[in-house]
Design an enzyme around this catalytic site. Structure first.
Site, PDB file in Angstrom:
ATOM      1  N   ARG A   8      -0.606  -9.133  13.106  1.00 14.76           N
ATOM      2  CA  ARG A   8      -1.166  -8.076  12.251  1.00 14.76           C
ATOM      3  C   ARG A   8      -2.017  -8.677  11.137  1.00 14.76           C
ATOM      4  O   ARG A   8      -3.043  -8.113  10.761  1.00 14.76           O
ATOM      5  CB  ARG A   8      -0.043  -7.217  11.661  1.00 14.76           C
ATOM      6  CG  ARG A   8       0.558  -6.272  12.697  1.00 14.76           C
ATOM      7  CD  ARG A   8       1.905  -5.747  12.278  1.00 14.76           C
ATOM      8  NE  ARG A   8       1.872  -4.979  11.048  1.00 14.76           N
ATOM      9  CZ  ARG A   8       2.946  -4.715  10.312  1.00 14.76           C
ATOM     10  NH1 ARG A   8       4.131  -5.169  10.689  1.00 14.76           N
ATOM     11  NH2 ARG A   8       2.838  -3.998   9.230  1.00 14.76           N
ATOM     12  N   ARG A  57      -9.542   1.252   8.394  1.00 11.58           N
ATOM     13  CA  ARG A  57      -9.104  -0.096   8.707  1.00 11.58           C
ATOM     14  C   ARG A  57     -10.151  -0.855   9.490  1.00 11.58           C
ATOM     15  O   ARG A  57      -9.947  -2.018   9.824  1.00 11.58           O
ATOM     16  CB  ARG A  57      -7.872   0.031   9.603  1.00 11.58           C
ATOM     17  CG  ARG A  57      -6.617  -0.454   8.996  1.00 11.58           C
ATOM     18  CD  ARG A  57      -5.586  -0.317  10.079  1.00 11.58           C
ATOM     19  NE  ARG A  57      -4.465  -1.128   9.797  1.00 11.58           N
ATOM     20  CZ  ARG A  57      -3.381  -0.685   9.158  1.00 11.58           C
ATOM     21  NH1 ARG A  57      -3.306   0.540   8.726  1.00 11.58           N
ATOM     22  NH2 ARG A  57      -2.380  -1.493   8.972  1.00 11.58           N
ATOM     23  N   LYS A  98       0.830  -1.212   0.000  1.00 10.12           N
ATOM     24  CA  LYS A  98       0.000   0.000   0.000  1.00 10.12           C
ATOM     25  C   LYS A  98       0.859   1.254   0.000  1.00 10.12           C
ATOM     26  O   LYS A  98       0.640   2.168  -0.777  1.00 10.12           O
ATOM     27  CB  LYS A  98      -0.904   0.041   1.250  1.00 10.12           C
ATOM     28  CG  LYS A  98      -1.857  -1.115   1.388  1.00 10.12           C
ATOM     29  CD  LYS A  98      -2.722  -0.972   2.636  1.00 10.12           C
ATOM     30  CE  LYS A  98      -1.949  -0.988   3.950  1.00 10.12           C
ATOM     31  NZ  LYS A  98      -1.250  -2.251   4.237  1.00 10.12           N
ATOM     32  N   ARG A 117      11.274  -1.798  11.077  1.00 12.23           N
ATOM     33  CA  ARG A 117      10.195  -1.368  11.958  1.00 12.23           C
ATOM     34  C   ARG A 117      10.022  -2.311  13.137  1.00 12.23           C
ATOM     35  O   ARG A 117      10.159  -3.517  12.994  1.00 12.23           O
ATOM     36  CB  ARG A 117       8.880  -1.277  11.163  1.00 12.23           C
ATOM     37  CG  ARG A 117       8.693   0.093  10.555  1.00 12.23           C
ATOM     38  CD  ARG A 117       7.556   0.161   9.591  1.00 12.23           C
ATOM     39  NE  ARG A 117       6.333  -0.504  10.022  1.00 12.23           N
ATOM     40  CZ  ARG A 117       5.216  -0.516   9.291  1.00 12.23           C
ATOM     41  NH1 ARG A 117       5.189   0.112   8.117  1.00 12.23           N
ATOM     42  NH2 ARG A 117       4.151  -1.157   9.714  1.00 12.23           N
ATOM     43  N   ARG A 166      12.054  -5.595   4.646  1.00  9.66           N
ATOM     44  CA  ARG A 166      11.674  -4.178   4.513  1.00  9.66           C
ATOM     45  C   ARG A 166      12.578  -3.286   5.361  1.00  9.66           C
ATOM     46  O   ARG A 166      12.953  -3.611   6.463  1.00  9.66           O
ATOM     47  CB  ARG A 166      10.234  -3.974   4.965  1.00  9.66           C
ATOM     48  CG  ARG A 166       9.941  -2.481   5.086  1.00  9.66           C
ATOM     49  CD  ARG A 166       8.518  -2.145   5.096  1.00  9.66           C
ATOM     50  NE  ARG A 166       7.801  -2.725   6.219  1.00  9.66           N
ATOM     51  CZ  ARG A 166       6.491  -2.625   6.337  1.00  9.66           C
ATOM     52  NH1 ARG A 166       5.794  -2.008   5.407  1.00  9.66           N
ATOM     53  NH2 ARG A 166       5.898  -3.168   7.362  1.00  9.66           N
TER      54      ARG A 166
HETATM   55  P1  AP5 Z   1       4.906  -1.648   1.826  1.00  6.79           P
HETATM   56  O1  AP5 Z   1       4.618  -0.775   0.672  1.00  6.79           O
HETATM   57  O2  AP5 Z   1       5.684  -1.088   2.970  1.00  6.79           O
HETATM   58  O3  AP5 Z   1       3.554  -2.333   2.346  1.00  6.79           O
HETATM   59  P2  AP5 Z   1       2.332  -1.764   3.158  1.00  6.79           P
HETATM   60  O4  AP5 Z   1       1.106  -2.374   2.586  1.00  6.79           O
HETATM   61  O5  AP5 Z   1       2.401  -0.273   3.257  1.00  6.79           O
HETATM   62  O6  AP5 Z   1       2.626  -2.464   4.546  1.00  6.79           O
HETATM   63  P3  AP5 Z   1       2.582  -1.894   6.024  1.00  6.79           P
HETATM   64  O7  AP5 Z   1       3.290  -2.875   6.895  1.00  6.79           O
HETATM   65  O8  AP5 Z   1       3.013  -0.476   6.077  1.00  6.79           O
HETATM   66  O9  AP5 Z   1       1.092  -2.011   6.288  1.00  6.79           O
HETATM   67  P4  AP5 Z   1       0.402  -1.975   7.594  1.00  6.79           P
HETATM   68  O10 AP5 Z   1      -0.959  -1.777   7.086  1.00  6.79           O
HETATM   69  O11 AP5 Z   1       0.544  -3.133   8.489  1.00  6.79           O
HETATM   70  O12 AP5 Z   1       1.177  -0.822   8.406  1.00  6.79           O
HETATM   71  P5  AP5 Z   1       0.803   0.661   8.753  1.00  6.79           P
HETATM   72  O13 AP5 Z   1       2.011   1.458   8.803  1.00  6.79           O
HETATM   73  O14 AP5 Z   1      -0.330   1.114   7.914  1.00  6.79           O
HETATM   74  O15 AP5 Z   1       5.629  -2.963   1.276  1.00  6.79           O
HETATM   75  C1  AP5 Z   1       6.108  -3.971   2.176  1.00  6.79           C
HETATM   76  C2  AP5 Z   1       7.496  -4.469   1.727  1.00  6.79           C
HETATM   77  O16 AP5 Z   1       7.352  -5.173   0.498  1.00  6.79           O
HETATM   78  C3  AP5 Z   1       8.493  -3.343   1.447  1.00  6.79           C
HETATM   79  O17 AP5 Z   1       9.775  -3.762   1.823  1.00  6.79           O
HETATM   80  C4  AP5 Z   1       8.399  -3.137  -0.065  1.00  6.79           C
HETATM   81  O18 AP5 Z   1       9.606  -2.608  -0.602  1.00  6.79           O
HETATM   82  C5  AP5 Z   1       8.087  -4.540  -0.558  1.00  6.79           C
HETATM   83  N1  AP5 Z   1       7.214  -4.568  -1.715  1.00  6.79           N
HETATM   84  C6  AP5 Z   1       6.165  -3.724  -1.989  1.00  6.79           C
HETATM   85  N2  AP5 Z   1       5.573  -4.058  -3.168  1.00  6.79           N
HETATM   86  C7  AP5 Z   1       6.255  -5.128  -3.649  1.00  6.79           C
HETATM   87  C8  AP5 Z   1       6.135  -5.924  -4.835  1.00  6.79           C
HETATM   88  N3  AP5 Z   1       5.189  -5.701  -5.749  1.00  6.79           N
HETATM   89  N4  AP5 Z   1       7.018  -6.957  -4.996  1.00  6.79           N
HETATM   90  C9  AP5 Z   1       7.991  -7.197  -4.065  1.00  6.79           C
HETATM   91  N5  AP5 Z   1       8.170  -6.466  -2.940  1.00  6.79           N
HETATM   92  C10 AP5 Z   1       7.310  -5.448  -2.720  1.00  6.79           C
HETATM   93  O19 AP5 Z   1       0.248   0.481  10.241  1.00  6.79           O
HETATM   94  C11 AP5 Z   1       1.096   0.081  11.292  1.00  6.79           C
HETATM   95  C12 AP5 Z   1       0.303   0.013  12.574  1.00  6.79           C
HETATM   96  O20 AP5 Z   1      -0.226   1.312  12.900  1.00  6.79           O
HETATM   97  C13 AP5 Z   1      -0.918  -0.906  12.566  1.00  6.79           C
HETATM   98  O21 AP5 Z   1      -0.569  -2.234  12.834  1.00  6.79           O
HETATM   99  C14 AP5 Z   1      -1.780  -0.261  13.652  1.00  6.79           C
HETATM  100  O22 AP5 Z   1      -1.330  -0.611  14.923  1.00  6.79           O
HETATM  101  C15 AP5 Z   1      -1.517   1.217  13.461  1.00  6.79           C
HETATM  102  N6  AP5 Z   1      -2.488   1.832  12.544  1.00  6.79           N
HETATM  103  C16 AP5 Z   1      -2.221   2.427  11.335  1.00  6.79           C
HETATM  104  N7  AP5 Z   1      -3.345   2.875  10.760  1.00  6.79           N
HETATM  105  C17 AP5 Z   1      -4.356   2.563  11.626  1.00  6.79           C
HETATM  106  C18 AP5 Z   1      -5.770   2.745  11.591  1.00  6.79           C
HETATM  107  N8  AP5 Z   1      -6.378   3.324  10.537  1.00  6.79           N
HETATM  108  N9  AP5 Z   1      -6.492   2.295  12.638  1.00  6.79           N
HETATM  109  C19 AP5 Z   1      -5.907   1.723  13.690  1.00  6.79           C
HETATM  110  N10 AP5 Z   1      -4.582   1.498  13.785  1.00  6.79           N
HETATM  111  C20 AP5 Z   1      -3.812   1.914  12.765  1.00  6.79           C
HETATM  112 MG    MG Z   2       2.775   1.087   4.821  1.00  3.22          MG
END
Ligand code: AP5
Ligand code: MG
Length: 214
Positions: free
Chosen positions: A171, A88, A13, A160, A127
């Site tokens: 997660r 979410r 994402k 992270r 990552r």
């Molecule tokens: P990346 O692009 O980083 O993936 P992502 O979908 O952004 O993954 P996240 O881990 O950031 O998602 P998340 O939803 O768990 O975390 P968030 O920060 O939102 O890609 C992942 C890896 O794969 C990278 O190394 C990338 O280079 C590689 N990659 C990407 N595309 C690829 C491809 N096509 N092929 C190969 N490799 C690839 O949330 C973190 C925490 O914050 C949550 O757990 C929660 O506690 C809190 N939080 C955030 N938002 C909320 C909310 N709305 N409500 C409640 N809690 C929340």
């Molecule tokens: Mg992300």
């Protein structure tokens, strides 16, 4: 253009949202990045969020919804935005729908980046993240020019805290229980588009551009 990115943790994402923001000149708003910036800055919000994030749990809606609403009310959001990691939960989605409806607006596209759980754990361990500008790298699939340093802002890259395999598993469970139902929510709203997130990053982006238009 108002875009939502849906998908499991690690689906890509953030990677795709950054590209969308550049191409369509709209802000990339990641609730995860906002929480991480607050943790780094030692704010009260950051301290509250960290206890949930480190366990792989969602930060409560009472904290998250208000924070996101403030952000999309800012001036740079006037022509739209790409939301990454919000909504979410169903209550988050309903709050967003309601807030937009009050201004006669709606979400234009909800893009689901589909990646099976088996692929996710591998991606997460490789990552590396920049806490400065939110850029994301992968040691094999998308390495920075200089090892350990962000190409965009020059800050040091980190693993992270929530990318440990056991936390990633938690997660994923939380995703299936609380976030996956949003796919149907946006399907019913007739704004859902799906892309195959297992393809190389550029191919995923091409599919997204086809959906959004040049
Ligand atoms: P990346 O692009 O980083 O993936 P992502 O979908 O952004 O993954 P996240 O881990 O950031 O998602 P998340 O939803 O768990 O975390 P968030 O920060 O939102 O890609 C992942 C890896 O794969 C990278 O190394 C990338 O280079 C590689 N990659 C990407 N595309 C690829 C491809 N096509 N092929 C190969 N490799 C690839 O949330 C973190 C925490 O914050 C949550 O757990 C929660 O506690 C809190 N939080 C955030 N938002 C909320 C909310 N709305 N409500 C409640 N809690 C929340
Ligand atoms: Mg992300």
């Amino acid at each position: 253009m108002k875009i939502i990115m849906l998908g499991a943790p690690g689906a890509g994402k953030g990677t795709q949202a950054k590209k969308i923001a550049e191409k369509y000149q709209i802000p990339h708003i990641s609730t995860g990045d906002i929480f991480r910036a607050n943790i780094k800055g030692g704010t009260e919000l950051g301290m509250k969020a960290k206890t949930f994030m480190d366990q792989g749990m969602l930060v409560p809606d009472e904290i998250t919804i208000g924070m996101l609403m403030d952000r999309i009310g800012q001036e740079d959001c006037i022509n739209g935005y790409v939301l990454d990691g919000f909504p979410r939960t169903i209550p988050q989605a309903e709050s967003l729908t309601k807030a937009l409806a009050e201004r006669g607006e709606k979400v234009d596209y909800a893009i689901n980046v589909d990646v099976p759980d088996e692929n996710i754990i591998n991606r997460m361990s490789g990552r590396r993240a920049c806490l400065g500008c939110g850029a994301t790298y992968h040691i094999t699939f998308n390495p920075p020019v200089k090892e350990g340093i962000c190409d965009t802002c020059g800050q040091e890259l980190v693993l992270r805290d929530d990318d440990k395999p056991e936390t990633v598993k938690k997660r994923l469970d939380v995703y299936h229980q609380q976030t996956q139902p949003l796919i149907d929510y946006y399907k019913n709203a007739e704004v859902l588009a799906e892309v195959d997130g297992t393809q190389p990053m550029d191919a995923v982006f091409q599919d997204i551009v086809e959906i959004l238009g040049e």
